[in-house]
Design a protein around this motif. Structure first.
Motif, mmCIF file in Angstrom:
data_model
loop_
_atom_site.group_PDB
_atom_site.id
_atom_site.type_symbol
_atom_site.label_atom_id
_atom_site.label_comp_id
_atom_site.label_asym_id
_atom_site.label_seq_id
_atom_site.Cartn_x
_atom_site.Cartn_y
_atom_site.Cartn_z
ATOM 1 N N ALA A 284 -2.998 -11.917 -4.364
ATOM 2 C CA ALA A 284 -2.832 -13.264 -4.908
ATOM 3 C C ALA A 284 -1.549 -13.827 -4.309
ATOM 4 C CB ALA A 284 -2.735 -13.203 -6.427
ATOM 5 N N GLY A 285 -1.656 -14.707 -3.332
ATOM 6 C CA GLY A 285 -0.463 -15.295 -2.726
ATOM 7 C C GLY A 285 -0.099 -14.700 -1.390
ATOM 8 N N TRP A 286 -0.623 -13.488 -1.081
ATOM 9 C CA TRP A 286 -0.390 -12.870 0.216
ATOM 10 C C TRP A 286 1.097 -12.752 0.554
ATOM 11 C CZ3 TRP A 286 -4.648 -10.538 1.638
ATOM 12 C CH2 TRP A 286 -5.878 -11.081 1.251
ATOM 13 N N ARG A 287 1.881 -12.321 -0.435
ATOM 14 C CA ARG A 287 3.307 -12.087 -0.203
ATOM 15 C C ARG A 287 3.577 -10.589 -0.173
ATOM 16 N NH1 ARG A 287 5.856 -12.920 -4.339
ATOM 17 N NH2 ARG A 287 4.064 -13.366 -5.672
ATOM 18 N N GLU A 288 4.618 -10.219 0.583
ATOM 19 C CA GLU A 288 5.016 -8.816 0.582
ATOM 20 C C GLU A 288 5.698 -8.497 -0.739
ATOM 21 O OE1 GLU A 288 7.589 -7.395 3.788
ATOM 22 O OE2 GLU A 288 8.239 -5.778 2.458
ATOM 23 N N VAL A 289 5.266 -7.392 -1.366
ATOM 24 C CA VAL A 289 5.870 -7.019 -2.649
ATOM 25 C C VAL A 289 6.515 -5.637 -2.570
ATOM 26 C CG1 VAL A 289 4.387 -8.472 -4.070
ATOM 27 C CG2 VAL A 289 3.631 -6.161 -3.486
ATOM 28 N N GLY A 290 6.534 -5.053 -1.393
ATOM 29 C CA GLY A 290 7.201 -3.760 -1.271
ATOM 30 C C GLY A 290 6.811 -3.087 0.019
ATOM 31 N N ARG A 291 7.481 -1.977 0.308
ATOM 32 C CA ARG A 291 7.117 -1.179 1.473
ATOM 33 C C ARG A 291 7.412 0.281 1.175
ATOM 34 N NH1 ARG A 291 10.331 -3.831 6.319
ATOM 35 N NH2 ARG A 291 9.454 -5.723 5.460
ATOM 36 N N VAL A 292 6.642 1.148 1.798
ATOM 37 C CA VAL A 292 6.771 2.575 1.539
ATOM 38 C C VAL A 292 7.208 3.258 2.831
ATOM 39 C CG1 VAL A 292 5.585 4.643 0.681
ATOM 40 C CG2 VAL A 292 4.818 2.371 -0.055
ATOM 41 N N PRO A 293 8.344 3.974 2.810
ATOM 42 C CA PRO A 293 8.737 4.726 4.002
ATOM 43 C C PRO A 293 7.797 5.913 4.216
ATOM 44 C CG PRO A 293 10.471 4.779 2.306
ATOM 45 C CD PRO A 293 9.277 4.152 1.698
ATOM 46 N N VAL A 294 7.378 6.115 5.459
ATOM 47 C CA VAL A 294 6.474 7.227 5.777
ATOM 48 C C VAL A 294 7.021 7.968 6.989
ATOM 49 C CG1 VAL A 294 4.350 6.319 4.738
ATOM 50 C CG2 VAL A 294 5.020 5.579 7.038
ATOM 51 N N VAL A 295 6.330 9.040 7.385
ATOM 52 C CA VAL A 295 6.895 9.975 8.353
ATOM 53 C C VAL A 295 6.837 9.476 9.810
ATOM 54 C CG1 VAL A 295 4.792 11.310 8.746
ATOM 55 C CG2 VAL A 295 7.005 12.459 8.868
ATOM 56 N N GLY A 296 5.956 8.519 10.072
ATOM 57 C CA GLY A 296 5.823 8.036 11.452
ATOM 58 C C GLY A 296 5.264 6.623 11.466
ATOM 59 N N GLN A 297 4.849 6.169 12.656
ATOM 60 C CA GLN A 297 4.208 4.851 12.756
ATOM 61 C C GLN A 297 2.768 4.965 12.275
ATOM 62 O OE1 GLN A 297 4.450 3.332 16.741
ATOM 63 N NE2 GLN A 297 6.679 3.386 16.787
ATOM 64 N N PRO A 298 2.401 4.229 11.226
ATOM 65 C CA PRO A 298 1.046 4.360 10.688
ATOM 66 C C PRO A 298 -0.015 3.870 11.677
ATOM 67 C CG PRO A 298 2.457 3.034 9.247
ATOM 68 C CD PRO A 298 3.200 3.224 10.520
ATOM 69 N N VAL A 299 -1.161 4.553 11.696
ATOM 70 C CA VAL A 299 -2.306 4.085 12.486
ATOM 71 C C VAL A 299 -3.390 3.581 11.534
ATOM 72 C CG1 VAL A 299 -4.118 4.699 14.116
ATOM 73 C CG2 VAL A 299 -1.810 5.542 14.461
ATOM 74 N N PHE A 300 -3.982 4.500 10.740
ATOM 75 C CA PHE A 300 -4.933 4.080 9.709
ATOM 76 C C PHE A 300 -4.253 4.136 8.345
ATOM 77 C CE2 PHE A 300 -8.083 5.220 12.942
ATOM 78 C CZ PHE A 300 -8.999 4.180 12.801
ATOM 79 N N VAL A 301 -4.430 3.076 7.566
ATOM 80 C CA VAL A 301 -3.918 3.015 6.194
ATOM 81 C C VAL A 301 -5.135 2.718 5.331
ATOM 82 C CG1 VAL A 301 -2.403 1.750 4.627
ATOM 83 C CG2 VAL A 301 -1.660 2.197 6.976
ATOM 84 N N MET A 302 -5.667 3.758 4.673
ATOM 85 C CA MET A 302 -6.978 3.611 4.036
ATOM 86 C C MET A 302 -6.937 3.939 2.548
ATOM 87 S SD MET A 302 -9.189 5.401 7.066
ATOM 88 C CE MET A 302 -10.803 4.723 6.688
ATOM 89 N N ALA A 303 -7.533 3.048 1.759
ATOM 90 C CA ALA A 303 -7.575 3.251 0.309
ATOM 91 C C ALA A 303 -8.754 4.139 -0.063
ATOM 92 C CB ALA A 303 -7.691 1.904 -0.393
ATOM 93 N N GLN A 304 -8.510 5.063 -0.991
ATOM 94 C CA GLN A 304 -9.630 5.814 -1.584
ATOM 95 C C GLN A 304 -10.557 4.802 -2.253
ATOM 96 O OE1 GLN A 304 -7.145 9.753 -3.033
ATOM 97 N NE2 GLN A 304 -8.442 8.754 -4.519
ATOM 98 N N PRO A 305 -11.834 5.133 -2.356
ATOM 99 C CA PRO A 305 -12.755 4.189 -2.987
ATOM 100 C C PRO A 305 -12.331 3.752 -4.394
ATOM 101 C CG PRO A 305 -14.006 5.864 -1.833
ATOM 102 C CD PRO A 305 -12.560 6.269 -1.741
ATOM 103 N N ASP A 306 -11.614 4.620 -5.116
ATOM 104 C CA ASP A 306 -11.171 4.218 -6.454
ATOM 105 C C ASP A 306 -9.883 3.388 -6.421
ATOM 106 O OD1 ASP A 306 -9.264 6.082 -5.833
ATOM 107 O OD2 ASP A 306 -9.736 7.469 -7.464
ATOM 108 N N GLY A 307 -9.307 3.224 -5.238
ATOM 109 C CA GLY A 307 -8.113 2.394 -5.114
ATOM 110 C C GLY A 307 -6.840 3.017 -5.660
ATOM 111 N N ARG A 308 -6.902 4.298 -6.036
ATOM 112 C CA ARG A 308 -5.740 4.900 -6.679
ATOM 113 C C ARG A 308 -4.716 5.418 -5.674
ATOM 114 N NH1 ARG A 308 -5.995 9.939 -10.966
ATOM 115 N NH2 ARG A 308 -3.752 10.065 -11.361
#
Lengths: 397, 124
Positions: A284-308
């Motif tokens: 809703a609004g398409w604004r950035e609301v946060g970011r998560v530090p991870v171990v490298g440059q992400p390639v695929f960022v995929m949600a589980q079907p339940d969205g959890r």
């Protein structure tokens, strides 16, 4: 004695059936395709047909040319897979019989494709000679050719080809910074709506599960380009225009892929280009609301079907890792090292398991998404993309 | 680099050993013809570099090097381009054109060796 007799009778019938039935259709037991899928074997031009209930390989189909960076869409009955090869080959695989049933060389170099809402048309995005070609899903006969000559007069590589609703395909022009919407209700006369100056070098795109929002990632600058397909008149908007804060990004050794969907009910998780971060966007609004530090440059960022939870893999040289982000707390809660060169992940239709391709380990690992335990390993030759038939019924996949 | 296949995969190892033999013979030929850069890159590292070339450079240039988001890298495509220039491009990258710098991941000598292989079309 009658018991033995009837068992004997049963065996006789079975024997007779197995002798005669193969002549009819190969003695394969009748089955549905809802738990089936395909694992691309990128280096050998072959695919494995798999099933996720018992986690086995059912058959191997060969003869599909260069399948590095291959992807696949499904027919609406979940029986046929349309494989988009790197060398421009479009192949049609029958999962139930394990046969290659159609193949056309439609260009010199292609990057992916999509299938129309009604399942009648398969569209392919091309690098060489560029543009989009559209085929009859039944026969693989070409029905439309859309050259992508940009506003700058140059033929452009096409990326991020997605299917939407209302007989439309949407795609981006890498070399001329454009997004085109092709209405192919009448494939003989495609109607193109063009959006120019959408941002520098769109490299891939995703479409929301309702087919409404098309989002292209930009390589040439920070940010994403958003098009609302319910409101074409509103044009393309830039979102997250400053996520890099003008800082120098680290070199990008592999382009992120957006089509995997990092979308939950109210959030969208996106790979940051050239940064060890996953960006969180409020839908809703398409604004950035946060970011998560991870171990490298992400390639695929995929949600589980339940969205959890969100599963993330990485570019070279961190491509042996897999990290899991917990959506409620927005933190990495699990780090796995499945093996050398993790290429892709695919969730079973309801998300209890995730299949992970480990290219340089020549295997596919299956994890339980609740416990993160590895529960099965399947052999595969240089596996890359994994595609389950549940994609058949999802817009944009 | 940890990028090669595991040894418990019998078929993969066998093929590697086979290709390794080929590289040894290739290296011998190169040395005997007076070209020296391959001399000090151990055969095992040469295999890693070829793997990197096909699989990782291949992300953009295609596993068969016929091009993708990045240009094709076959001898015909590289003809007329000076090796020094190509070496510099690989080392420093071309930020405007999505080519990352390989400085830090590859040595100058390794890059020169790979560029030579590409120009001559000697990529197994």
């Amino acid at each position: 004695m009658r018991g033995i007799g009837s068992r004997w009778m049963y065996r006789s019938w079975l024997l007779a059936a197995c002798l005669i039935w193969p002549l009819v259709q190969g003695c394969a037991p009748l089955r549905g395709s809802g738990d089936m899928g395909v694992v691309i074997e990128r280096a050998s031009g072959s695919v494995e047909v798999v099933e996720t209930t018992h986690k086995t390989v059912l058959s191997r189909v060969e003869g599909m040319g260069d399948l590095s960076h291959a992807s696949l869409v499904y027919s609406r009955d979940g029986r046929f897979g349309f494989v988009f090869g790197r060398d421009g080959g479009l192949s049609k695989v029958d999962l139930l019989t394990g046969q290659l049933v159609g193949r056309v060389m439609q260009s010199g170099n292609s990057i992916g494709g999509a299938i129309s809402q009604d399942g009648k048309l398969v569209a392919v995005a091309n690098y060489e000679p560029g543009g989009v070609r559209i085929f009859d899903a039944e026969t693989l006969r070409q029905v439309a050719d859309i050259p992508a000559i940009g506003a700058n007069g140059r033929a452009s590589k096409v990326v991020g080809l997605e299917d939407s609703t209302d007989g439309r395909f949407v795609f981006s022009l890498f070399d001329s910074d454009e997004i085109w919407v092709a209405d192919v209700k009448d494939p003989a006369k495609p109607v193109i709506t063009k959006f120019t100056k959408i941002g520098s070098k769109p490299y891939d795109a995703l479409i929301s599960p309702d087919g409404r929002h098309y989002i292209a990632g930009l390589f040439g600058e920070d940010g994403f380009a958003l098009l609302d397909l319910w409101h074409l008149e509103a044009g393309v908007k830039r979102i997250l225009p400053d996520y890099g804060h003008g800082e120098k990004r680290t070199a990008v050794y592999k382009m992120p892929h957006l089509e995997g969907w990092g979308m939950t009910e109210d959030l969208l998780f996106l790979p940051a280009m050239g940064r060890h971060e996953v960006l969180i966007v409020e839908r809703a609004g398409w604004r950035e609301v946060g970011r998560v530090p991870v171990v490298g440059q992400p390639v695929f960022v995929m949600a589980q079907p339940d969205g959890r939870r969100i599963w993330v893999n990485f570019a070279h040289p961190d491509n042996g890792h897999l990290q899991v982000i917990d959506v409620p707390t927005r933190k990495v809660i699990q780090s796995l090292q499945p093996g050398p060169a993790v290429m892709h992940m695919e969730f079973t239709p309801r998300g209890e398991h995730v299949w992970v391709s480990v290219r340089d380990g020549d295997r596919v690992e299956v994890y339980d998404t609740a416990t993160f335990e590895r529960i099965a390993t399947l052999p595969a030759t240089k596996p890359s993309g994994i595609f389950f038939t549940s994609r058949a019924h999802k817009i944009g996949l | 680099m940890g990028r090669t296949g595991t040894r418990r995969d019998g078929a993969g190892f066998g093929r590697r050993a086979w290709i390794g033999l080929g590289v040894w013979m290739g290296a011998l030929a190169v040395v005997s013809s007076g070209w020296a850069a391959g001399e000090t890159i151990p055969p095992a590292r040469q295999m890693e570099l070829f793997h990197l070339l096909r699989q990782d450079c291949g992300s953009c240039h295609g596993m068969t090097l016929k091009g993708g988001l990045g240009p094709a890298l076959l001898p015909g495509n590289l003809a007329g381009k000076p090796a020094d220039l190509l070496e510099d491009i690989v080392y420093h990258g071309l930020p405007e054109r999505a080519m990352p710098p390989w400085e830090g991941l590859l040595t100058r000598q390794e890059i020169r060796w790979l560029v030579e292989r590409l120009i001559k079309g000697e990529v197994p």
